[in-house]
Design an enzyme around this catalytic site. Structure first.
Site, PDB file in Angstrom:
ATOM      1  N   PHE A 192       1.632  10.603 -23.705  1.00  0.00           N
ATOM      2  CA  PHE A 192       2.819   9.913 -23.173  1.00  0.00           C
ATOM      3  C   PHE A 192       3.272   8.779 -24.094  1.00  0.00           C
ATOM      4  O   PHE A 192       3.568   7.668 -23.627  1.00  0.00           O
ATOM      5  CB  PHE A 192       2.551   9.353 -21.773  1.00  0.00           C
ATOM      6  CG  PHE A 192       2.493  10.372 -20.662  1.00  0.00           C
ATOM      7  CD1 PHE A 192       2.755  11.714 -20.883  1.00  0.00           C
ATOM      8  CD2 PHE A 192       2.167   9.969 -19.376  1.00  0.00           C
ATOM      9  CE1 PHE A 192       2.695  12.633 -19.839  1.00  0.00           C
ATOM     10  CE2 PHE A 192       2.113  10.881 -18.328  1.00  0.00           C
ATOM     11  CZ  PHE A 192       2.367  12.216 -18.553  1.00  0.00           C
ATOM     12  N   ASN A 231       2.567  23.161 -17.363  1.00  0.00           N
ATOM     13  CA  ASN A 231       2.324  22.313 -18.522  1.00  0.00           C
ATOM     14  C   ASN A 231       1.413  23.043 -19.506  1.00  0.00           C
ATOM     15  O   ASN A 231       1.164  24.243 -19.378  1.00  0.00           O
ATOM     16  CB  ASN A 231       1.708  20.990 -18.053  1.00  0.00           C
ATOM     17  CG  ASN A 231       2.116  19.806 -18.913  1.00  0.00           C
ATOM     18  OD1 ASN A 231       2.117  19.899 -20.130  1.00  0.00           O
ATOM     19  ND2 ASN A 231       2.447  18.689 -18.287  1.00  0.00           N
ATOM     20  N   ASN A 278      -3.541  14.823 -21.411  1.00  0.00           N
ATOM     21  CA  ASN A 278      -3.791  13.830 -22.451  1.00  0.00           C
ATOM     22  C   ASN A 278      -3.812  12.386 -21.959  1.00  0.00           C
ATOM     23  O   ASN A 278      -3.981  11.465 -22.752  1.00  0.00           O
ATOM     24  CB  ASN A 278      -2.740  13.977 -23.561  1.00  0.00           C
ATOM     25  CG  ASN A 278      -2.788  15.353 -24.186  1.00  0.00           C
ATOM     26  OD1 ASN A 278      -3.861  15.891 -24.457  1.00  0.00           O
ATOM     27  ND2 ASN A 278      -1.628  15.964 -24.384  1.00  0.00           N
ATOM     28  N   THR A 279      -3.631  12.175 -20.664  1.00  0.00           N
ATOM     29  CA  THR A 279      -3.818  10.864 -20.038  1.00  0.00           C
ATOM     30  C   THR A 279      -5.015  10.984 -19.108  1.00  0.00           C
ATOM     31  O   THR A 279      -4.952  11.735 -18.127  1.00  0.00           O
ATOM     32  CB  THR A 279      -2.567  10.433 -19.249  1.00  0.00           C
ATOM     33  OG1 THR A 279      -1.473  10.280 -20.161  1.00  0.00           O
ATOM     34  CG2 THR A 279      -2.815   9.106 -18.539  1.00  0.00           C
ATOM     35  N   SER A 309      -0.178  16.551 -17.444  1.00  0.00           N
ATOM     36  CA  SER A 309      -0.566  16.410 -18.851  1.00  0.00           C
ATOM     37  C   SER A 309      -2.078  16.225 -18.939  1.00  0.00           C
ATOM     38  O   SER A 309      -2.657  15.440 -18.193  1.00  0.00           O
ATOM     39  CB  SER A 309       0.129  15.204 -19.479  1.00  0.00           C
ATOM     40  OG  SER A 309      -0.439  14.915 -20.734  1.00  0.00           O
ATOM     41  N   ASN A 340      -1.255  19.524 -28.747  1.00  0.00           N
ATOM     42  CA  ASN A 340      -0.901  18.112 -28.845  1.00  0.00           C
ATOM     43  C   ASN A 340      -1.797  17.280 -27.932  1.00  0.00           C
ATOM     44  O   ASN A 340      -2.231  17.749 -26.886  1.00  0.00           O
ATOM     45  CB  ASN A 340       0.577  17.889 -28.512  1.00  0.00           C
ATOM     46  CG  ASN A 340       0.817  17.576 -27.043  1.00  0.00           C
ATOM     47  OD1 ASN A 340       0.641  16.444 -26.597  1.00  0.00           O
ATOM     48  ND2 ASN A 340       1.200  18.593 -26.275  1.00  0.00           N
ATOM     49  N   LYS A 390       5.692  18.985 -11.842  1.00  0.00           N
ATOM     50  CA  LYS A 390       5.197  19.824 -12.941  1.00  0.00           C
ATOM     51  C   LYS A 390       3.691  19.935 -12.845  1.00  0.00           C
ATOM     52  O   LYS A 390       2.979  18.921 -12.847  1.00  0.00           O
ATOM     53  CB  LYS A 390       5.602  19.227 -14.293  1.00  0.00           C
ATOM     54  CG  LYS A 390       5.310  20.161 -15.470  1.00  0.00           C
ATOM     55  CD  LYS A 390       6.023  19.695 -16.722  1.00  0.00           C
ATOM     56  CE  LYS A 390       5.892  20.702 -17.860  1.00  0.00           C
ATOM     57  NZ  LYS A 390       6.702  20.328 -19.032  1.00  0.00           N
TER      58      LYS A 390
END
Length: 361
Positions: free
Chosen positions: A114, A243, A174-175, A172, A110, A214
């Site tokens: 967020f 994660n 993805n940011t 994450s 993915n 996390k």
């Protein structure tokens, strides 16, 4: 015997993954998914960070991003559920498509970024809850934030009255730049600010909410050293390991493997479990750790505990195994304890710590 979920999954898999996810949330919200709570078993009860968990299995953040169905998730058999990641302002996330099934690997990639409706919507839903189970709130920073640490502090203040615990998600992939908060100086500043906000709320509310951090599985040994030292110095309540990963090693679904984003599911199990054990070795026996990554069965849940986890979480495996999975795992944990004379599942923790510390991943 016909498995109704396998038939349903075939239908869901006709939709793109994000649409299928939305349909599953809608099904939970409508009550179409039957309750699958396992019988209460005192051997599974866990006292962690001042909270009493009825069993050690939780739903990881990422599924219920907007706190729409936490109680429906608890009714599937989970001992706790974590909502989010939630950012102060609503944001749409990255362009679609942004979720990819790797069916041959029982994995998901993915790059959502967020995507969520922001604090206000989730807060209203959590305030309206009628359930009593433990719901954690996973907090993050907006992509365009001028002060990311301030976004986490805002999350503590905003959700303090409704969170069972908090998770600061700095891992994450993805940011852009978010994982930079795992660097030692940035992490020290984040933990100081977040825990100061929590302690301020303790004085006004009279309740102490645990705060977890996390972290990513893609850490060097030096990176793990730095995180462990800062966490121990800060007084943080615990870690969540881990994660999603940027690694694509060992995948068979090469068509999807080239997609950008974080990989979760079965291929993450060994790496995340090894990192869990190495962090347990670094932080010692007292700091709570939640193990997540590749949990899909009774045995993988047990192995996380043997590697040093107090609690475990899953998410991606439900894409492939369906809503009966958590109840099946919890009943299996009870059976394991009964069959092996285990008085408390806590007694299994760290029993294979050295094995996983030495694992080559």
């Amino acid at each position: 015997m016909i498995d109704p979920f396998k038939i349903g999954r075939r239908g869901l898999f006709l939709f793109d993954p994000e649409t299928a996810h939305g349909l599953s949330v809608a099904a939970l919200k409508s009550g179409l998914v039957p309750s699958c709570r396992a019988p209460h078993d005192p051997r599974l009860v866990q006292q962690v960070a001042g909270l009493t968990f009825p069993n050690p299995l939780g739903m990881a953040a990422g599924y219920d991003k907007n706190a729409e169905v936490p109680d429906a998730l608890l009714n599937l058999g989970f001992g706790f559920a974590e909502v989010g990641t939630l950012t102060p302002k609503p944001q749409s996330g990255n362009p679609r498509p942004r979720i990819f099934r790797l069916e041959r690997d029982n994995a998901v990639i993915n790059r959502l970024g967020f995507n969520n409706e922001g604090h206000a919507s989730a807060l209203a839903r959590l305030q309206a809850r009628k359930g009593v189970g433990i719901v954690g709130v996973n907090i993050g920073a907006n992509k365009d934030s001028d002060d990311r640490i301030a976004d986490y502090v805002t999350g503590i203040h905003r959700f303090y009255g409704v969170a069972g615990y908090f998770t600061a998600n700095i891992s994450s992939p993805n940011t852009p730049g978010l994982r930079d908060l795992q660097a030692r100086e940035s992490l020290a500043a984040l933990l100081k600010a977040v825990l100061a906000a929590r302690d301020e709320k303790v004085l006004s509310a009279g309740i102490r909410r645990p705060v977890f951090l996390k972290i990513a599985p893609d850490l060097t040994e030096e990176g793990m050293d730095d995180i462990a030292e800062e966490v121990l110095a800060s007084g943080l309540d615990g870690l969540i390991v881990s994660n999603t990963t940027l690694s694509r090693e060992g995948l068979t679904d090469t068509r999807q493997a080239s997609e950008a984003g974080g990989l979760s599911g079965a291929p993450l199990f060994e790496t995340s479990t090894a990192v869990l054990a190495r962090m347990r070795k670094r932080v010692g026996p007292d700091l709570p750790i939640i193990g997540v990554g590749g949990v899909s069965s009774v045995e993988t849940a047990l192995e996380k505990i043997r590697a040093g986890a107090d609690l475990v979480q899953l998410y991606s495996s439900m894409v492939y195994e369906g809503p009966a999975l958590p109840g099946r795992i919890v009943r299996g944990l009870s059976k394991y304890c009964a069959d092996n004379g285990v008085a408390s599942i806590r007694d299994l923790r760290d029993s294979r710590l050295d094995h996983w510390v030495a694992a080559k991943v």
